[in-house]
Design a protein around this motif. Structure first.
Motif, PDB file in Angstrom:
ATOM      1  N   SER A  72      43.242  14.167  30.078  1.00 54.13           N
ATOM      2  CA  SER A  72      42.756  14.257  31.669  1.00 54.13           C
ATOM      3  C   SER A  72      43.186  13.153  32.628  1.00 54.13           C
ATOM      4  O   SER A  72      43.295  13.394  33.871  1.00 54.13           O
ATOM      5  CB  SER A  72      41.233  14.735  31.343  1.00 54.13           C
ATOM      6  OG  SER A  72      40.452  13.745  30.869  1.00 54.13           O
ATOM      7  N   ASN A  73      42.620  12.164  32.139  1.00 53.46           N
ATOM      8  CA  ASN A  73      42.931  10.806  32.788  1.00 53.46           C
ATOM      9  C   ASN A  73      44.328  10.731  33.233  1.00 53.46           C
ATOM     10  O   ASN A  73      44.696  10.237  34.238  1.00 53.46           O
ATOM     11  CB  ASN A  73      42.380   9.805  32.302  1.00 53.46           C
ATOM     12  CG  ASN A  73      40.807   9.503  32.237  1.00 53.46           C
ATOM     13  OD1 ASN A  73      40.482   9.036  33.195  1.00 53.46           O
ATOM     14  ND2 ASN A  73      40.157  10.147  31.395  1.00 53.46           N
ATOM     15  N   LEU A  74      45.274  11.196  32.292  1.00 55.39           N
ATOM     16  CA  LEU A  74      46.625  11.058  32.655  1.00 55.39           C
ATOM     17  C   LEU A  74      46.935  12.107  33.558  1.00 55.39           C
ATOM     18  O   LEU A  74      47.868  11.627  34.751  1.00 55.39           O
ATOM     19  CB  LEU A  74      47.549  11.150  31.449  1.00 55.39           C
ATOM     20  CG  LEU A  74      49.123  11.342  31.532  1.00 55.39           C
ATOM     21  CD1 LEU A  74      49.551   9.910  32.322  1.00 55.39           C
ATOM     22  CD2 LEU A  74      49.962  11.672  30.350  1.00 55.39           C
ATOM     23  N   VAL A  75      46.401  13.050  33.674  1.00 57.89           N
ATOM     24  CA  VAL A  75      46.705  13.998  34.965  1.00 57.89           C
ATOM     25  C   VAL A  75      46.062  13.501  36.240  1.00 57.89           C
ATOM     26  O   VAL A  75      46.640  13.700  37.380  1.00 57.89           O
ATOM     27  CB  VAL A  75      46.019  15.372  34.598  1.00 57.89           C
ATOM     28  CG1 VAL A  75      46.015  16.523  35.610  1.00 57.89           C
ATOM     29  CG2 VAL A  75      46.739  16.174  33.259  1.00 57.89           C
ATOM     30  N   LEU A  76      45.139  12.920  36.068  1.00 60.39           N
ATOM     31  CA  LEU A  76      44.557  12.466  37.555  1.00 60.39           C
ATOM     32  C   LEU A  76      45.469  11.388  37.821  1.00 60.39           C
ATOM     33  O   LEU A  76      45.746  11.098  39.144  1.00 60.39           O
ATOM     34  CB  LEU A  76      43.089  11.960  37.040  1.00 60.39           C
ATOM     35  CG  LEU A  76      42.079  12.979  36.906  1.00 60.39           C
ATOM     36  CD1 LEU A  76      40.610  12.294  36.540  1.00 60.39           C
ATOM     37  CD2 LEU A  76      41.914  13.886  38.309  1.00 60.39           C
TER      38      LEU A  76
END
Length: 563
Positions: A72-76
């Motif tokens: 999820s942090n990679l997507v952001l």
């Protein structure tokens, strides 16, 4: 420049200063806020995402929750790529992450992720430093410009604060000073303003007004002086003495006649307090007395003169500003009156002898020893007697009046009985009353005290009252004579029931030569009641009258009783 334009420019400049300084400050604040937002959004958030991914990487092999957190942090992070080279680093992280998805124990992939994340962090940290430096430079530039603008505007505003009030106050001060000078009658004062505004117009209008006033003052000054000299000449040439006082009784002026009468000189007493002068000047003291005298006898310039004192209060609208005392010279009238009195006394005295002779001759003719007369002759003789009696009465009244006017009334005062005075008067008119069928009723109060009076002259007054009462009383009526004691005074009264006298004529009934108008007998001189008043007042008594139309009249006088 007009004053309105100056005010508009001054206030408009201050308004512009506020607008410019405010707009520039707002722009600078928004620019700094934009730079801070960029650092926060573009770089700081990337560092947060990368740190979260590094924490999750430690537990990635055994914890599926850490795996999802990392993803999820990679997507952001993939959505927040802002710096050059950051996209490649993020893409490498994605590739290594996909390898871990297949094999979570791939140590090469984990090392690659750490290396790629560190690369992205280094890029964002450098960007933060770079943007911070740019923001500092922007803040410094803004502060510099704001300082420059503030300094320039402050200098301009200070100049306005120092100089602009003087643009308004200085002309007003000069105008106020000029108006004060005009109020002090300094009509030569002028206001010099080089301004081409409303104040300049006002100064020009003021100068025109002052010039007109100066011209009017000088053009009328000679005329005023001439009029003053003429008035002074008129006052000095009057036969009447004139003295002017201000509201504080200081002497303002006196004419030459007043100087002669008072023995004072205008130039010596002008401006001095009149009561102080009255201490050593009898005439001035008399003039200043509130009680005015009907006539003043003054000996001046070697002769006796007569004056009437008249005081005139001078007012300016409602304010009393002084007094003027006028001594009217009545010496010529006094001399004429004295000549008239002497003439009347002489003629009256000379007429008494022939009138007495006529009466004696008429009495002799009525004697039967002289001869019988027919009826017509007897009527003529009766008319001669009546006319002789009337002439004798008139001459007696004129002689009495001459005594009154010359002040030579000779009184023989003694303690007299009121009853004897009344009895003497009633006996004198009894025959006249009987001829008209009028009865006289006397009523004396009990134990009347004596009065100090001249019996002859007092009886003459009573006879005059009774004669008038008989003349106007109806036939068959009663005339009432009363004598009573009232409030320490003995009151004598004669009342008839004749036609009466209108109340409006009563105040003048005792004046010399006055005859009541209307249906009254025209015979007589009009002196009887005037002489009666003089006789009674000369003895210290008071005379009075009461009367109403249709109710008759009541004449009387009062004398103080002797204890």
């Amino acid at each position: 420049m007009r004053l309105k334009t100056k005010l508009t420019l001054g206030i408009g400049f201050l308004f512009l200063v506020i607008i410019v300084f405010g707009v520039f400050g707002i722009i600078s604040i928004f620019r700094l806020k934009s730079d801070a937002d960029k650092v926060l959004k573009n770089n700081y958030e990337t560092l947060v995402y990368n740190n979260n991914m590094l924490k999750a990487l430690e537990h990635l092999r055994a914890d599926s929750l850490a795996f999802r957190l990392f993803e999820s942090n990679l997507v952001l992070q993939e959505k927040n790529i802002t710096e050059p080279g950051e996209k490649d680093g993020t893409l490498q992280v994605r590739q290594y992450f996909e390898q871990l998805r297949i094999n979570r124990n791939d140590s090469v992939a984990m090392a690659g992720i750490r290396q790629s994340i560190q690369l992205v962090n280094d890029l964002n940290q450098e960007a933060i430093l770079r943007k911070n430096e740019a923001a500092r430079e922007s803040a410094g530039s803004a502060a510099t410009w704001m300082t420059i603008i503030f300094t320039v505007l402050a200098l301009i505003a200070f100049t306005l604060v120092v100089n602009f009030p003087g643009v308004i106050s200085n002309p007003i001060r000069q105008l106020a000073s000029g108006i004060s000078a005009i109020a002090d009658k300094n009509y030569s004062r002028r206001i010099h303003l080089s301004q081409k505004d409303e104040f300049g117009d006002l100064a020009n209008a003021f100068n025109v007004m002052a010039g007109k006033l100066d011209e009017y003052e000088h053009s009328n000054l000679a005329r005023i002086k001439f009029e003053k000299s003429r008035i002074e000449a008129v006052i000095n040439n009057m036969r009447d003495a004139i003295i002017g006082f201000d509201e504080n009784k200081n002497i303002l002026f006196m004419n030459s006649v007043a100087e002669s009468l008072t023995g004072l000189r205008e130039k010596e007493v002008a401006g001095k307090y009149a009561p102080d002068l009255a201490l050593r000047n009898d005439l001035m003291r008399t003039l200043l007395q509130d009680a005015q005298r009907s006539e003043l006898e003054i000996f001046a310039d070697g002769k006796k003169s007569y004056f009437v004192n008249e005081r005139i209060e001078v007012r300016n609208e409602e304010e009393r500003i002084g007094d003027v005392i006028v001594l009217r010279n009545i010496t010529p009238f006094h001399e004429l009156d004295e000549a008239k009195t002497n003439f009347i006394a002489t003629v009256s005295h000379e007429l008494k002898t022939p009138i007495s002779s006529i009466k004696m001759s008429a009495s002799l003719m009525d004697d039967p020893r002289i001869g019988e007369m027919n009826k017509e002759q007897q009527e003529l003789l009766s008319g001669i007697r009546d006319d002789a009696d009337r002439l004798l009465k008139i001459t007696s009244e004129l002689l009495n009046m001459s005594q009154v006017e010359t002040g030579n009334i000779q009184l023989k005062l003694h303690a007299a009985s009121p009853e004897s005075i009344v009895q003497q008067a009633v006996q004198a008119v009894q025959f006249q009353a009987q001829q008209k069928q009028v009865s006289i009723r006397t009523q004396n109060g009990p134990a009347l005290p004596a009065v100090l009076a001249d019996t002859e002259k007092t009886s003459w007054v009573m006879i005059n009252f009774l004669t008038n009462a008989i003349r106007y009383a109806p036939e068959g009526s009663v005339i009432e004579v009363s004598t009573i004691l009232k409030a320490g005074k003995v009151s004598f009264a004669v009342k008839d029931h004749g036609i009466g006298i209108d109340e409006k004529y009563l105040p003048r009934i005792f004046e010399r030569y006055y005859k009541v108008p209307g249906n009254y007998e025209k015979s007589g001189t009009g002196l009887g009641l005037a002489i009666s008043r003089e006789f009674i007042e000369a003895q210290g008594g008071t005379i009075w009258v009461e009367s109403r139309i249709g109710e008759g009249s009541r004449f009387g006088f009062d004398f103080p009783a002797i204890d």
